[in-house]
Design a protein around this motif. Structure first.
Motif, PDB file in Angstrom:
ATOM      1  N   GLN A   1      36.439  43.787  34.354  1.00  0.00           N
ATOM      2  CA  GLN A   1      37.695  44.693  34.530  1.00  0.00           C
ATOM      3  C   GLN A   1      37.736  44.640  36.066  1.00  0.00           C
ATOM      4  O   GLN A   1      38.502  45.616  36.682  1.00  0.00           O
ATOM      5  N   GLY A   2      37.323  43.813  36.759  1.00  0.00           N
ATOM      6  CA  GLY A   2      37.160  43.472  38.154  1.00  0.00           C
ATOM      7  C   GLY A   2      36.138  44.316  38.956  1.00  0.00           C
ATOM      8  O   GLY A   2      36.142  44.355  40.247  1.00  0.00           O
ATOM      9  N   LYS A   3      35.222  45.152  38.026  1.00  0.00           N
ATOM     10  CA  LYS A   3      34.470  46.040  38.698  1.00  0.00           C
ATOM     11  C   LYS A   3      33.286  45.360  39.408  1.00  0.00           C
ATOM     12  O   LYS A   3      32.383  45.997  39.991  1.00  0.00           O
ATOM     13  N   GLY A   4      33.097  44.030  39.367  1.00  0.00           N
ATOM     14  CA  GLY A   4      32.175  43.272  39.977  1.00  0.00           C
ATOM     15  C   GLY A   4      32.313  43.257  41.594  1.00  0.00           C
ATOM     16  O   GLY A   4      31.276  43.399  42.287  1.00  0.00           O
ATOM     17  N   TRP A   5      33.572  43.462  42.015  1.00  0.00           N
ATOM     18  CA  TRP A   5      33.806  43.522  43.436  1.00  0.00           C
ATOM     19  C   TRP A   5      33.948  45.035  43.834  1.00  0.00           C
ATOM     20  O   TRP A   5      34.287  45.939  42.843  1.00  0.00           O
TER      21      TRP A   5
ATOM     22  N   TYR B   1      34.322  34.243  36.910  1.00  0.00           N
ATOM     23  CA  TYR B   1      34.862  34.372  35.329  1.00  0.00           C
ATOM     24  C   TYR B   1      34.596  35.648  34.836  1.00  0.00           C
ATOM     25  O   TYR B   1      35.521  36.482  34.207  1.00  0.00           O
ATOM     26  N   ILE B   2      33.316  36.004  34.855  1.00  0.00           N
ATOM     27  CA  ILE B   2      32.675  37.417  34.232  1.00  0.00           C
ATOM     28  C   ILE B   2      33.248  38.414  34.944  1.00  0.00           C
ATOM     29  O   ILE B   2      33.735  39.480  33.945  1.00  0.00           O
ATOM     30  N   ASN B   3      33.707  38.522  36.120  1.00  0.00           N
ATOM     31  CA  ASN B   3      34.288  39.643  36.818  1.00  0.00           C
ATOM     32  C   ASN B   3      35.827  40.020  36.057  1.00  0.00           C
ATOM     33  O   ASN B   3      35.966  41.103  35.834  1.00  0.00           O
TER      34      ASN B   3
END
Length: 217
Positions: free
Chosen positions: A79-83, A72-74
């Motif tokens: 903006q998807g930068k967690g992956w 959820y946070i990602n």
């Protein structure tokens, strides 16, 4: 935004929910409860029937389970930068996070997270096999992604968030690891958010006997 967590010394799942917010600089208010207390279950019952931490409250939305919180946070704030940006690396990252989320039971059962302790255990063959698997996994990822940074996929990602409790576990129980993994652990332990969590864990005095595995060194 509010995040409900438990004892920082012991609660590995709390660490994951907390670390994704701290490491990626998402503002939140922290609500810390003591494990195995009446207050713990009473307050959690106001938000979810699961009775476990972490629990994220973002306005009128409640999200429980650390992986759901990270996703959820990602999506909502990173903006998807967690992956990893690369699709193939992103698939690998999701695979190892899922493995951590639903497996590695021998390590988790025999080496409960206990940040402020140095303890000795006699790991089973199953635990040793899982340690060897994790060592190979981390070493391989570091070798493949070292040009992009010092974390598992170069830049800090949700994969590092999910394996952070294992870093503390390996430290506590003095697990023998390769030089590559030792370097990765040093990188993780030096991360400002990890340092903040660790110092808070050291300051706690509550003892939960069931998580004091092995013997003090």
């Amino acid at each position: 935004m509010k995040l409900i967590i438990a004892n920082k010394n012991y609660s590995s799942w709390s660490l994951r929910g907390w670390l994704v917010l701290k490491a990626f600089h998402v503002p939140f208010d922290e609500i810390q409860l003591s494990l195995e207390t009446e207050e713990f279950y009473q307050i959690l019952a106001q938000h979810t029937s699961v009775g476990k931490v972490p629990v994220l409250i973002d306005n009128d939305l409640t999200v429980w389970d650390s992986l759901a919180i990270c996703e959820y946070i990602n999506e909502a704030y990173l903006q998807g930068k967690g992956w990893p940006e690369d699709r193939n690396k992103r698939a690998v990252a999701r695979s190892i996070v899922s493995e951590m989320h639903s497996g590695l039971f021998a390590i988790r059962n025999e080496m409960p997270m206990n940040c402020r302790a140095t303890r000795r255990i006699e790991p089973t063959e199953s635990a040793l096999a899982e340690v060897a698997h994790v060592d190979d996994m981390w070493s391989t990822l570091r070798a493949e992604n070292s040009k992009e940074g010092d974390y598992l996929f170069g830049e800090f990602s949700l994969a590092d968030v999910f394996f952070a409790p294992l870093v503390f576990r390996f430290m506590t129980y003095r697990v023998a690891v390769s030089d590559s993994v030792k370097a990765y652990m040093d990188t993780m332990l030096a991360h400002p958010a990890m340092q903040e969590w660790y110092q808070a864990a050291l300051a706690e005095t509550e003892v939960i006997a069931s998580d004091e595995a092995g013997e003090p060194v």
